[in-house]
Design a protein around this motif. Structure first.
Motif, PDB file in Angstrom:
ATOM      1  N   GLY A  36       0.796  -1.228   0.000  1.00  0.00           N
ATOM      2  CA  GLY A  36       0.000   0.000   0.000  1.00  0.00           C
ATOM      3  C   GLY A  36       0.821   1.266   0.000  1.00  0.00           C
ATOM      4  O   GLY A  36       0.238   2.366   0.041  1.00  0.00           O
ATOM      5  N   GLN A  37       2.119   1.182  -0.040  1.00  0.00           N
ATOM      6  CA  GLN A  37       2.975   2.369  -0.031  1.00  0.00           C
ATOM      7  C   GLN A  37       3.683   2.465  -1.372  1.00  0.00           C
ATOM      8  O   GLN A  37       4.201   1.469  -1.891  1.00  0.00           O
ATOM      9  N   SER A  38       3.674   3.679  -1.930  1.00  0.00           N
ATOM     10  CA  SER A  38       4.356   3.906  -3.195  1.00  0.00           C
ATOM     11  C   SER A  38       5.785   4.400  -2.907  1.00  0.00           C
ATOM     12  O   SER A  38       5.972   5.334  -2.115  1.00  0.00           O
ATOM     13  N   ILE A  39       6.782   3.785  -3.587  1.00  0.00           N
ATOM     14  CA  ILE A  39       8.188   4.136  -3.355  1.00  0.00           C
ATOM     15  C   ILE A  39       8.916   4.127  -4.684  1.00  0.00           C
ATOM     16  O   ILE A  39       8.568   3.381  -5.606  1.00  0.00           O
ATOM     17  N   THR A  40       9.910   5.016  -4.777  1.00  0.00           N
ATOM     18  CA  THR A  40      10.784   5.038  -5.958  1.00  0.00           C
ATOM     19  C   THR A  40      12.214   4.602  -5.607  1.00  0.00           C
ATOM     20  O   THR A  40      13.053   4.519  -6.494  1.00  0.00           O
ATOM     21  N   GLN A  41      12.474   4.354  -4.332  1.00  0.00           N
ATOM     22  CA  GLN A  41      13.807   3.953  -3.883  1.00  0.00           C
ATOM     23  C   GLN A  41      13.700   2.681  -3.050  1.00  0.00           C
ATOM     24  O   GLN A  41      12.626   2.357  -2.526  1.00  0.00           O
ATOM     25  N   SER A  42      14.850   2.022  -2.933  1.00  0.00           N
ATOM     26  CA  SER A  42      14.900   0.804  -2.132  1.00  0.00           C
ATOM     27  C   SER A  42      16.284   0.692  -1.492  1.00  0.00           C
ATOM     28  O   SER A  42      17.212   1.424  -1.850  1.00  0.00           O
ATOM     29  N   GLY A  43      16.413  -0.234  -0.569  1.00  0.00           N
ATOM     30  CA  GLY A  43      17.694  -0.420   0.119  1.00  0.00           C
ATOM     31  C   GLY A  43      17.830  -1.842   0.624  1.00  0.00           C
ATOM     32  O   GLY A  43      17.164  -2.774   0.156  1.00  0.00           O
ATOM     33  N   GLY A  44      18.688  -2.025   1.645  1.00  0.00           N
ATOM     34  CA  GLY A  44      18.924  -3.338   2.196  1.00  0.00           C
ATOM     35  C   GLY A  44      18.644  -3.367   3.684  1.00  0.00           C
ATOM     36  O   GLY A  44      18.683  -2.350   4.377  1.00  0.00           O
ATOM     37  N   VAL A  45      18.373  -4.580   4.174  1.00  0.00           N
ATOM     38  CA  VAL A  45      18.050  -4.777   5.585  1.00  0.00           C
ATOM     39  C   VAL A  45      19.030  -5.808   6.154  1.00  0.00           C
ATOM     40  O   VAL A  45      19.229  -6.890   5.571  1.00  0.00           O
ATOM     41  N   ILE A  46      19.641  -5.479   7.304  1.00  0.00           N
ATOM     42  CA  ILE A  46      20.545  -6.383   8.021  1.00  0.00           C
ATOM     43  C   ILE A  46      19.868  -6.757   9.320  1.00  0.00           C
ATOM     44  O   ILE A  46      19.533  -5.876  10.125  1.00  0.00           O
ATOM     45  N   TYR A  47      19.638  -8.025   9.511  1.00  0.00           N
ATOM     46  CA  TYR A  47      18.865  -8.446  10.675  1.00  0.00           C
ATOM     47  C   TYR A  47      19.590  -9.537  11.428  1.00  0.00           C
ATOM     48  O   TYR A  47      20.460 -10.227  10.907  1.00  0.00           O
ATOM     49  N   THR A  48      19.223  -9.725  12.666  1.00  0.00           N
ATOM     50  CA  THR A  48      19.744 -10.778  13.522  1.00  0.00           C
ATOM     51  C   THR A  48      18.655 -11.176  14.495  1.00  0.00           C
ATOM     52  O   THR A  48      17.567 -10.585  14.527  1.00  0.00           O
ATOM     53  N   SER A  49      18.935 -12.158  15.287  1.00  0.00           N
ATOM     54  CA  SER A  49      17.945 -12.597  16.264  1.00  0.00           C
ATOM     55  C   SER A  49      17.827 -11.558  17.370  1.00  0.00           C
ATOM     56  O   SER A  49      18.815 -10.926  17.770  1.00  0.00           O
ATOM     57  N   ALA A  50      16.595 -11.405  17.839  1.00  0.00           N
ATOM     58  CA  ALA A  50      16.351 -10.415  18.891  1.00  0.00           C
ATOM     59  C   ALA A  50      17.063 -10.798  20.185  1.00  0.00           C
ATOM     60  O   ALA A  50      17.282  -9.941  21.062  1.00  0.00           O
ATOM     61  N   ASN A  51      17.430 -12.037  20.317  1.00  0.00           N
ATOM     62  CA  ASN A  51      18.109 -12.483  21.528  1.00  0.00           C
ATOM     63  C   ASN A  51      19.619 -12.224  21.506  1.00  0.00           C
ATOM     64  O   ASN A  51      20.279 -12.450  22.524  1.00  0.00           O
ATOM     65  N   ARG A  52      20.168 -11.790  20.373  1.00  0.00           N
ATOM     66  CA  ARG A  52      21.606 -11.567  20.278  1.00  0.00           C
ATOM     67  C   ARG A  52      21.942 -10.177  20.788  1.00  0.00           C
ATOM     68  O   ARG A  52      21.851  -9.183  20.079  1.00  0.00           O
ATOM     69  N   SER A  53      22.337 -10.158  22.011  1.00  0.00           N
ATOM     70  CA  SER A  53      22.709  -8.868  22.606  1.00  0.00           C
ATOM     71  C   SER A  53      24.106  -8.435  22.195  1.00  0.00           C
ATOM     72  O   SER A  53      24.485  -7.273  22.394  1.00  0.00           O
ATOM     73  N   ASP A  54      24.875  -9.340  21.592  1.00  0.00           N
ATOM     74  CA  ASP A  54      26.238  -9.005  21.179  1.00  0.00           C
ATOM     75  C   ASP A  54      26.291  -8.384  19.810  1.00  0.00           C
ATOM     76  O   ASP A  54      27.359  -7.964  19.364  1.00  0.00           O
ATOM     77  N   ILE A  55      25.178  -8.320  19.094  1.00  0.00           N
ATOM     78  CA  ILE A  55      25.157  -7.732  17.757  1.00  0.00           C
ATOM     79  C   ILE A  55      24.168  -6.564  17.781  1.00  0.00           C
ATOM     80  O   ILE A  55      22.939  -6.756  17.818  1.00  0.00           O
ATOM     81  N   ASN A  56      24.711  -5.356  17.761  1.00  0.00           N
ATOM     82  CA  ASN A  56      23.885  -4.158  17.767  1.00  0.00           C
ATOM     83  C   ASN A  56      24.293  -3.176  16.682  1.00  0.00           C
ATOM     84  O   ASN A  56      23.461  -2.401  16.207  1.00  0.00           O
ATOM     85  N   THR A  57      25.554  -3.190  16.292  1.00  0.00           N
ATOM     86  CA  THR A  57      26.050  -2.285  15.267  1.00  0.00           C
ATOM     87  C   THR A  57      26.691  -3.097  14.142  1.00  0.00           C
ATOM     88  O   THR A  57      26.878  -4.316  14.229  1.00  0.00           O
ATOM     89  N   LEU A  58      27.043  -2.368  13.089  1.00  0.00           N
ATOM     90  CA  LEU A  58      27.698  -3.040  11.967  1.00  0.00           C
ATOM     91  C   LEU A  58      29.048  -3.626  12.374  1.00  0.00           C
ATOM     92  O   LEU A  58      29.447  -4.683  11.882  1.00  0.00           O
ATOM     93  N   TRP A  59      29.749  -2.973  13.269  1.00  0.00           N
ATOM     94  CA  TRP A  59      31.053  -3.457  13.697  1.00  0.00           C
ATOM     95  C   TRP A  59      30.969  -4.774  14.455  1.00  0.00           C
ATOM     96  O   TRP A  59      31.914  -5.554  14.444  1.00  0.00           O
ATOM     97  N   ASP A  60      29.780  -5.002  15.028  1.00  0.00           N
ATOM     98  CA  ASP A  60      29.601  -6.257  15.751  1.00  0.00           C
ATOM     99  C   ASP A  60      29.499  -7.462  14.833  1.00  0.00           C
ATOM    100  O   ASP A  60      29.568  -8.613  15.286  1.00  0.00           O
ATOM    101  N   LEU A  61      29.344  -7.219  13.534  1.00  0.00           N
ATOM    102  CA  LEU A  61      29.235  -8.320  12.574  1.00  0.00           C
ATOM    103  C   LEU A  61      30.597  -8.906  12.198  1.00  0.00           C
ATOM    104  O   LEU A  61      30.657  -9.912  11.483  1.00  0.00           O
ATOM    105  N   LYS A  62      31.662  -8.295  12.669  1.00  0.00           N
ATOM    106  CA  LYS A  62      32.998  -8.787  12.320  1.00  0.00           C
ATOM    107  C   LYS A  62      33.206 -10.170  12.923  1.00  0.00           C
ATOM    108  O   LYS A  62      33.050 -10.385  14.115  1.00  0.00           O
ATOM    109  N   GLY A  63      33.600 -11.113  12.070  1.00  0.00           N
ATOM    110  CA  GLY A  63      33.840 -12.476  12.509  1.00  0.00           C
ATOM    111  C   GLY A  63      32.598 -13.312  12.654  1.00  0.00           C
ATOM    112  O   GLY A  63      32.672 -14.429  13.193  1.00  0.00           O
ATOM    113  N   LYS A  64      31.458 -12.824  12.173  1.00  0.00           N
ATOM    114  CA  LYS A  64      30.187 -13.532  12.317  1.00  0.00           C
ATOM    115  C   LYS A  64      29.827 -14.246  11.016  1.00  0.00           C
ATOM    116  O   LYS A  64      30.399 -14.012   9.958  1.00  0.00           O
ATOM    117  N   THR A  65      28.804 -15.113  11.128  1.00  0.00           N
ATOM    118  CA  THR A  65      28.305 -15.869   9.985  1.00  0.00           C
ATOM    119  C   THR A  65      27.129 -15.115   9.377  1.00  0.00           C
ATOM    120  O   THR A  65      26.185 -14.757  10.085  1.00  0.00           O
TER     121      THR A  65
END
Length: 891
Positions: free
Chosen positions: A51-80
């Motif tokens: 129901g929303q009209s858009i002309t742009q798009s992007g990407g989504v980076i997600y993790t489990s809500a239980n992962r308290s060790d991953i909050n920023t992009l830097w926390d993804l270093k060494g991860k799967t």
């Protein structure tokens, strides 16, 4: 839409075959077409999502809500990370660039990347802990929410809700937004008039238009900028420069998912098998249906030298690269990370030489194997060049380790496996050779003894004193046993080994006792001859003819040798010892065995050899003292040659053995040959002349005359010195005799003291001699013809002062030495067997007769020796020069 519920634009490879005029595609393809074909972007589509009209798009980076060790992009270093594919725009490229902007390389800093699953599968893997985080395109999670998924189980990393131009974004977002799907004009078959008409027609469509409703979009707008997408692709390596066409081109993702991997500058992509194997090496089990990659991009150079096909084993400059063993082939790998067609040349600097070679790198085979080998151990330098330019990581070090060998063995400096201790024994050929020449020496000694016994009654053998010949053979026999002893060693499997220590000292005993017997026998023989012929009669000395004192002297010398060897054997015996050779490589021992002793034993050896040397010198002096005695009695000429040979062997052999000491076979061979030659020289020089004179030499009266004259000529030459000394002050009487033509004689064989009775007897003999000479004038003239000068007697003032001339075959009264008479007797017996031998001279009288056999017209003239009544020494008168010349011409 016929292919799937989502829009699936054609890929670049398909676009080239379509020959289309217009292209409607996703933002990534649109940017590539604009770069590659310079095709203008006409319009951007405003899509409708939930129901929303858009002309742009992007990407989504997600993790489990239980992962308290991953909050920023830097926390993804060494991860799967879980994603759909490497060529997805919103699900891979946009999040990848967002990480790069934050200083994180997805292929460098992340541990594992899972591909192949859709968004639903990846979300389930994240929630299950198989993956730590996931990438997806905008609106994908919202679509799952509409399908009943509890989106609260996920946590969005680096969440934002603003577009690039600052407007609110209605969906979940973690990255910068980029322009959406667009319509491009390829401009191949339609002109721009048509393009303008198309643009005008599309701009007239609005959200209520049935066409827009059916296409699930709102409307068309003028094209947004796609330059940001082009910059993204350049930074990610999705757009590369074609050096041949001199323009940028996009990577065709139709070649496969792995082709979508582009490492940043300074990093190089591993091969797909290596990336997969890296996960296995890390112990990670990839879920079924997915493909997992680890360490996809790595820091490196364009050309790398590796110790294995794994990029992780890349070598660093001047660092150890590869390790191999001596003489074993060990590989290194050369990889061109840019995939070019190159020829690489390498040079391996070894200890003594440089090994060179070249390999070809191609686009289809960017990694090649190079096999190296070295027989030397240590660190060596490997250089690699391309087109004469050294590779950035070159040179590297190659470590060649010592070769691994069987237990008890070790590799030498050249890589040859050999036992740590190699025991060397005498070869069979040497032992056979030593024993053979030893047996030959034994047989020669036995044959000589048997010959001496067989011809013991022969005058020549009698003159050589058979007892001493037997002892000489016994000494040669014992000494030859020492040659046999040289062949023995401590080989437990050999033919000739029992007790090596016993054989060492036994060889010394055999040689010393044999030498003592041999030389003492020769010494006793020569000394007895000297006493009987030379010393007998001097200064009133009367010498006994008994051989017993000389044998006692021999026994004393042999006993002293025996006592010396006994003390040596007790104090410092020579033993068979094994030691490592001095020239062995480090860590190795070539055990060589030989007879050795300590310093005391060396002193004993030196004293023994010195004593033997002095003994030989004394024997040589004794041979010189009897030089005037006929060789049938003294054999001084042959014994001198044997002694000189033994002295040479005694002086040279220790030097040769010392020079070849490190080679037991060579030194023992030298010793065996020296002992053999030592024995043979003594036996053969003594017995060979006797055998030759007994069996092969024919002795005639003419030969005897020649021998007698030569003997007297030698005496005259040697008496010159005595005459000169007498001329200097030995008495007036000798000077007068010299003026009359007489020559001072050498030492006499015997001496006669003048008495009144002897004077009267000699006067009577002189008269009888004169009458006999006068009665033979007629017979002499018939033989000599016109040579009347020899028939005339020489003028003389008294009896015994003249020399008569006699015919051949007549009895010759003369006054002669015992040596001359014995010489004639021996030669007559040796060379004229079957004939009546001459009578031996009188032992005490002053006159002797020698009968020569009648043979042709040979004239035998013997110098008459007279004894002066008033003097204590006798003198020899020589014939006049005319008579002597006539005598020489007749002979």
């Amino acid at each position: 839409k016929e292919k799937s519920q989502f829009f699936s634009p054609p890929r670049l490879s398909e676009i080239k075959r379509l020959r289309a005029d217009f292209l409607f595609s996703d933002p990534r393809t649109t940017a590539c077409i604009e770069i590659a074909a310079a095709s203008p972007v006409l319009l951007t589509l405003r899509s409708i999502r939930m129901g929303q009209s858009i002309t742009q798009s992007g990407g989504v980076i997600y993790t489990s809500a239980n992962r308290s060790d991953i909050n920023t992009l830097w926390d993804l270093k060494g991860k799967t990370i879980a994603l759909h594919s490497f060529y997805g725009f919103g699900g891979f490229q946009i999040p990848f660039l967002e990480l790069l902007r934050d200083g994180i390389s997805m292929f460098r800093d992340t541990r594992i990347v899972q591909t192949g699953g859709n968004t639903e599968t990846n979300v389930q893997n994240v929630l299950a802990g198989i993956a730590d985080a996931g990438f997806t395109f905008t609106t994908k999670l919202e679509a799952m929410k509409d399908a009943g998924f509890d989106i609260s189980q996920l946590k969005i990393v680096n969440r934002t809700n603003v577009t690039r131009d600052g407007n609110p974004f209605p969906f979940l977002l973690s990255t910068t937004t980029y322009a959406g799907n667009a319509l491009s004009f390829l401009g191949k078959y339609a002109d721009r008039e048509v393009a303008n008409v198309v643009v005008e027609s599309l701009l007239e469509i609005n959200s209520s238009n049935p066409i827009a409703v059916q296409g699930q979009y709102s409307n068309w707008e003028l094209a947004l900028s796609y330059y940001d997408i082009q910059d993204l692709q350049r930074r990610l390596g999705m757009v590369v420069l074609n050096s041949k066409k001199r323009r940028y081109e996009c990577v065709d993702t139709a070649l496969g998912a792995w082709e979508g991997v582009r490492c940043p500058t300074g990093y190089y992509k591993s091969s797909e098998p290596d990336a997969r194997a890296s996960c296995v090496a890390q112990g990670y089990t990839c879920p079924t249906g997915l493909v997992c990659y680890c360490e996809i991009c790595r820091l490196g150079t364009d050309i790398e030298i590796m110790s294995s096909a794994n990029y992780k084993d890349a070598c660093k400059k001047m660092q150890k690269c590869v390790t191999g063993e001596q003489l074993e082939t060990f590989p290194i790998f050369v990889q061109d990370n840019l995939g070019r067609n190159l020829t690489l040349t390498y040079r391996l600097h070894l200890s003594e030489k440089i090994t060179t070679g070249s390999v070809n790198l191609t686009t289809s085979m960017p990694c090649v194997r190079v096999d190296l080998q070295s027989k030397y151990k240590g660190f060596f330098m490997l250089e690699a060049t391309v087109n004469g330019k050294q590779v950035a990581t070159s040179p590297v070090m190659v470590n060649v380790t010592q070769r691994r060998c069987e237990p008890g063995e070790e590799a030498t400096a050249e890589g040859v496996c050999r036992a740590m201790e190699t025991i060397t024994y005498y070869p069979a050929w040497f032992q056979v050779f030593a024993i053979t020449i030893g047996v030959i020496g034994l047989l020669v000694a036995v044959v000589c003894a048997v010959w001496s016994y067989t011809y013991r009654k022969d005058k020549l053998v009698l003159a050589a004193q058979p007892v001493f010949l037997y002892l000489l053979c016994a000494g040669g026999f014992v000494s030859s046993l020492a040659v046999v002893e040289v062949a023995f060693d401590d080989n437990p499997h050999g033919y000739y080994s029992i007790n090596a220590d016993f054989h060492c000292m036994a060889g010394v005993w055999f040689h010393a006792i044999g030498f003592s017997l041999t030389v003492s026998a020769l010494y006793g023989k020569i000394y007895r001859t000297k006493r009987l012929i030379v010393d007998n009669g001097q200064n009133g000395l009367r010498v006994s003819r008994s051989i017993l004192p000389h044998l006692q002297n021999m026994a004393t010398k042999v006993g002293l040798e025996f006592l010396y060897l006994t003390v040596w054997s007790v104090a410092a015996p020579v033993k068979y010892e094994r030691k490592c050779a001095d020239d062995n490589p480090e860590g190795f021992c070539e055990s060589i065995g030989r007879c050795e002793g300590d310093v005391v034993a060396l002193v004993f050896t030196a004293v023994m050899l010195g004593g033997h040397f002095l003994y030989l010198c004394n024997l040589l002096y004794l041979c010189y003292a009897v030089r005037n005695v006929p060789q049938e009695f003294a054999e001084h000429k042959w014994i001198t040659a044997a002694c000189v040979s033994q002295v040479e062997v005694l002086l040279v052999t220790p030097l040769l053995v010392a020079l070849t000491w490190q080679s037991p076979v060579t030194s023992s061979l030298m010793l065996a040959m020296a002992l053999f030659l030592n024995d043979m020289s003594m036996l053969l020089t003594v017995f060979f002349p006797k055998v030759h004179m007994t069996h092969f030499q024919q002795t005639t009266s003419q030969y005897m005359v020649r021998e007698e004259i030569l003997f007297r000529m030698r005496k005259e030459v040697r008496e010159v010195k005595d005459s000169l000394e007498e001329k200097a002050g030995k008495g007036r009487a000798n000077l007068v005799e010299k003026a009359l033509g007489a020559v001072s004689p050498p030492k006499r064989a015997f001496r006669v003291i003048s008495t009144p009775e002897a004077k009267a007897r000699r006067a009577t003999e002189c008269n009888s001699v004169t009458n006999s000479n006068q009665s033979q004038e007629h017979s002499h003239s018939s033989v000599c013809g016109s040579r009347a000068n020899l028939r005339k007697p020489l003028p003389s003032s008294s009896c015994g002062r003249g020399v008569p001339a006699v015919g051949a075959g007549g009895a010759l009264p003369l006054r002669t030495t015992a040596a001359a008479a014995a010489r004639s007797s021996v030669h007559s017996g040796a060379g004229n067997r079957g004939r009546t031998p001459s009578p031996a001279p009188s032992s005490r009288g002053s006159t002797a007769q020698i009968s020569f056999p009648q043979r042709g017209s040979v004239v035998s003239t013997i110098i008459n020796r007279s004894l002066d009544v008033g003097e204590s020494r006798r003198s020899i008168r020589t014939p006049s020069s005319n008579a002597r010349n006539a005598l020489d011409s007749r002979v």
